[in-house]
Design a protein around this motif. Structure first.
Motif, PDB file in Angstrom:
ATOM      1  N   LYS A 110       1.472 -27.615  25.051  1.00 49.35           N
ATOM      2  CA  LYS A 110       1.908 -29.009  24.942  1.00 49.35           C
ATOM      3  C   LYS A 110       2.653 -29.307  23.647  1.00 49.35           C
ATOM      4  N   VAL A 111       2.436 -28.513  22.604  1.00 50.53           N
ATOM      5  CA  VAL A 111       3.042 -28.806  21.299  1.00 50.53           C
ATOM      6  C   VAL A 111       4.020 -27.713  20.880  1.00 50.53           C
ATOM      7  N   ASN A 112       3.526 -26.486  20.704  1.00 48.57           N
ATOM      8  CA  ASN A 112       4.381 -25.409  20.194  1.00 48.57           C
ATOM      9  C   ASN A 112       5.556 -25.115  21.117  1.00 48.57           C
ATOM     10  N   VAL A 113       5.270 -25.079  22.431  1.00 49.45           N
ATOM     11  CA  VAL A 113       6.343 -24.769  23.379  1.00 49.45           C
ATOM     12  C   VAL A 113       7.424 -25.845  23.331  1.00 49.45           C
ATOM     13  N   VAL A 114       7.028 -27.108  23.248  1.00 49.27           N
ATOM     14  CA  VAL A 114       7.998 -28.205  23.207  1.00 49.27           C
ATOM     15  C   VAL A 114       8.819 -28.141  21.917  1.00 49.27           C
ATOM     16  N   GLN A 115       8.183 -27.811  20.816  1.00 48.08           N
ATOM     17  CA  GLN A 115       8.913 -27.685  19.555  1.00 48.08           C
ATOM     18  C   GLN A 115       9.994 -26.609  19.655  1.00 48.08           C
ATOM     19  N   HIS A 116       9.640 -25.458  20.214  1.00 46.37           N
ATOM     20  CA  HIS A 116      10.631 -24.391  20.385  1.00 46.37           C
ATOM     21  C   HIS A 116      11.697 -24.789  21.406  1.00 46.37           C
ATOM     22  N   ALA A 117      11.333 -25.588  22.397  1.00 44.64           N
ATOM     23  CA  ALA A 117      12.302 -25.999  23.416  1.00 44.64           C
ATOM     24  C   ALA A 117      13.399 -26.875  22.820  1.00 44.64           C
ATOM     25  N   PHE A 118      13.047 -27.778  21.907  1.00 47.79           N
ATOM     26  CA  PHE A 118      14.059 -28.629  21.286  1.00 47.79           C
ATOM     27  C   PHE A 118      15.026 -27.808  20.429  1.00 47.79           C
ATOM     28  N   ALA A 119      14.573 -26.665  19.941  1.00 48.87           N
ATOM     29  CA  ALA A 119      15.442 -25.824  19.102  1.00 48.87           C
ATOM     30  C   ALA A 119      16.202 -24.779  19.907  1.00 48.87           C
ATOM     31  N   ASN A 120      15.818 -24.571  21.187  1.00 51.27           N
ATOM     32  CA  ASN A 120      16.436 -23.523  22.002  1.00 51.27           C
ATOM     33  C   ASN A 120      16.743 -24.080  23.389  1.00 51.27           C
ATOM     34  N   PRO A 121      18.015 -24.368  23.685  1.00 56.66           N
ATOM     35  CA  PRO A 121      18.360 -24.991  24.974  1.00 56.66           C
ATOM     36  C   PRO A 121      17.914 -24.196  26.184  1.00 56.66           C
ATOM     37  N   PHE A 122      17.908 -22.851  26.118  1.00 58.26           N
ATOM     38  CA  PHE A 122      17.501 -22.069  27.285  1.00 58.26           C
ATOM     39  C   PHE A 122      16.045 -22.325  27.633  1.00 58.26           C
ATOM     40  N   LEU A 123      15.183 -22.499  26.625  1.00 59.09           N
ATOM     41  CA  LEU A 123      13.782 -22.801  26.890  1.00 59.09           C
ATOM     42  C   LEU A 123      13.619 -24.239  27.388  1.00 59.09           C
ATOM     43  N   MET A 124      14.389 -25.171  26.822  1.00 59.92           N
ATOM     44  CA  MET A 124      14.308 -26.553  27.289  1.00 59.92           C
ATOM     45  C   MET A 124      14.728 -26.650  28.752  1.00 59.92           C
ATOM     46  N   ASN A 125      15.782 -25.955  29.147  1.00 58.80           N
ATOM     47  CA  ASN A 125      16.192 -25.961  30.555  1.00 58.80           C
ATOM     48  C   ASN A 125      15.096 -25.406  31.455  1.00 58.80           C
ATOM     49  N   CYS A 126      14.397 -24.385  30.973  1.00 55.49           N
ATOM     50  CA  CYS A 126      13.317 -23.792  31.767  1.00 55.49           C
ATOM     51  C   CYS A 126      12.146 -24.760  31.903  1.00 55.49           C
ATOM     52  N   VAL A 127      11.779 -25.427  30.805  1.00 54.47           N
ATOM     53  CA  VAL A 127      10.683 -26.393  30.834  1.00 54.47           C
ATOM     54  C   VAL A 127      11.017 -27.552  31.784  1.00 54.47           C
TER      55      VAL A 127
END
Length: 457
Positions: free
Chosen positions: A133-150
């Motif tokens: 809920k926290v670490n993954v979201v933080q990395h998602a805002f810094a990495n568009p490929f992870l944000m698209n996956c989330v």
């Protein structure tokens, strides 16, 4: 007679019931500004809005029953008729730069409900809710490929539940998924050490996002072999990104695989499967794979061993991570349609039939693939396909356990939450509330349609 004081009517005052807690404590009117009201902003205080109390879901549980399906029309209609049902704010309080309102709704849904797709509850070995809920979201805002996956996984979850009133369509899901795969491949090719933690998380989430291939009219036979190869690919990503920065990033806990006692697991493998491999003689096309088949059966035996203790989060974790242990040669043999490899695959598919709320993305895999395996193998192997063939007609978790353990009287308590209406945790309340609001919106639309008169020509 004394002069009367002139009458001045009181200024109209509308009492607010949804002000922030600080204004309520001071008994002053709150302007209800978001994300912070004017009074709290002036005082440089934290502005927190109270959530209005809602009715407990126990009445819905008692009315629908513990075994009801929350997405069934009857369950949704009953919840829609309840006047004091829970309410969930669907509008984001702010929109992050570079994101639109749909993105923020999906991100809210991920942090409220979808994150649990990889949660293991309160396991001491792997309690990762905060990481998800926290670490993954933080990395998602810094990495568009992870944000698209989330966001794609969240959209897939919404569509799986049939939620429509939040403006998320199948087109959104497809777009996010396509963007996630494309940008992920570019990030892997670039191999920037800064992105390694996000790559690890994305490789894990993509395994859930990719299960769309098992559903719909476009589902292809034996797509599970590509899915299992994707799981095996996580090991490659781990080897590439094995650096101290990954463990300092706070996401390494997501990659925990429970160790397997191979000797104990081997003793739990059904005897007829062991005989199937032991009967391979020199000259048989599978003779060179005997050792690999034994290894695959040992890993499969770990599921039987865990199942003897009943349902648990550890059992689910073992089922999900089993493809990462299977020898690549066995997966390749299944691609070649070798019967023994397909039979081992079919027994694994039986474990995927268990209905587990958190792993909604695995629903439908067995129903899609077991008939394909049965048709490919044919009747010559019916004696060793007895359990998978019988499982095709079973939907109850308890009956599946009885079949797998060959124990018709098995009936043990479970530590795992299996039925969606027997828990009052935050994510389930949120899902029910959103589904209810969706049902209310649909009912309102139907009522308007009923009032429209169609005149004959």
């Amino acid at each position: 007679m004394a002069d009367r004081k002139p009458y001045h009517p009181k200024r109209p005052h509308r009492k607010t019931r949804t002000g922030c807690r600080a204004c309520k404590a001071r008994r002053v009117k709150c302007d209800e500004g978001r994300p912070a009201c004017r009074a709290c902003t002036a005082r440089q205080e934290s502005c927190v809005y109270a959530i209005r109390p809602t009715a407990a879901p126990s009445s819905a549980v008692s009315s629908l029953g513990a075994g009801s399906d929350p997405s069934s029309p009857g369950a949704v209609a009953l919840r829609a008729r309840r006047p004091h049902a829970a309410s969930v704010t669907q509008q984001p309080l702010f929109v992050a730069p570079g994101r639109d309102e749909i993105d923020m709704r999906l991100l809210w849904f991920y942090t409220t409900a979808t994150y649990a797709s990889f949660s293991t509850g309160g396991m001491r070995e792997r309690s990762v809710d905060v990481v998800l809920k926290v670490n993954v979201v933080q990395h998602a805002f810094a990495n568009p490929f992870l944000m698209n996956c989330v966001l794609g996984l969240s959209a897939m979850h919404m569509n799986q539940l049939g939620i429509r009133n939040m403006g998320v369509s199948r087109a959104h899901e497809i777009r996010y998924r396509a963007n996630a795969v494309e940008t992920y491949r570019k990030a892997v090719a670039a191999a920037d050490p800064v992105t390694y933690p996000a790559l690890l998380v994305c490789s894990l989430l993509l395994c859930a996002l990719s299960t769309h291939v098992f559903r719909g009219d476009d589902a292809q036979p034996f797509a599970i072999l590509d899915w299992m190869a994707l799981w095996k690919g996580i090991g490659t990503i781990i080897d590439i990104t094995r650096q101290p920065r990954v463990f300092r990033s706070g996401v390494a806990a997501l990659l925990f695989r429970p160790p397997i006692d191979l000797d104990a697991s081997a003793r739990c493998v059904p005897a007829y499967l062991l005989f199937m491999v032991a009967s391979i003689k020199p000259g048989d096309p599978d003779f060179d794979l005997v050792q690999r088949y034994y290894e695959a059966l040992q890993f499969l035996g770990s599921l039987y061993l865990e199942l003897r203790n009943g349902f648990s989060h550890m059992l689910v974790l073992r089922v999900v991570t089993l493809p990462t242990f299977l020898p690549k040669q066995v997966i390749d043999a299944a691609r070649e349609k070798r019967p023994r490899a397909l039979i081992i695959l079919a027994h694994y598919l039986v474990f995927l039939k268990f209905r587990v709320m958190s792993c909604w993305w695995m629903d439908g895999i067995s129903e899609h693939e077991l008939p394909n395996v049965a048709r490919c193998i044919g009747p010559d192997w019916a004696d060793v396909m007895r359990v998978p063939l019988a499982a095709m007609c079973i939907s109850s978790n308890r009956d599946l356990v009885r079949l797998l353990l060959d124990d018709p009287d098995w009936d043990q308590p479970t530590t795992l939450q299996l039925e969606p209406l027997t828990s009052t945790c935050e994510r389930e309340l949120a899902i029910r509330a959103v589904m209810q609001e969706d049902a209310i919106a649909r009912d309102a639309g139907e009522d308007k349609t009923k009032n429209v008169q169609v005149w004959p020509c």
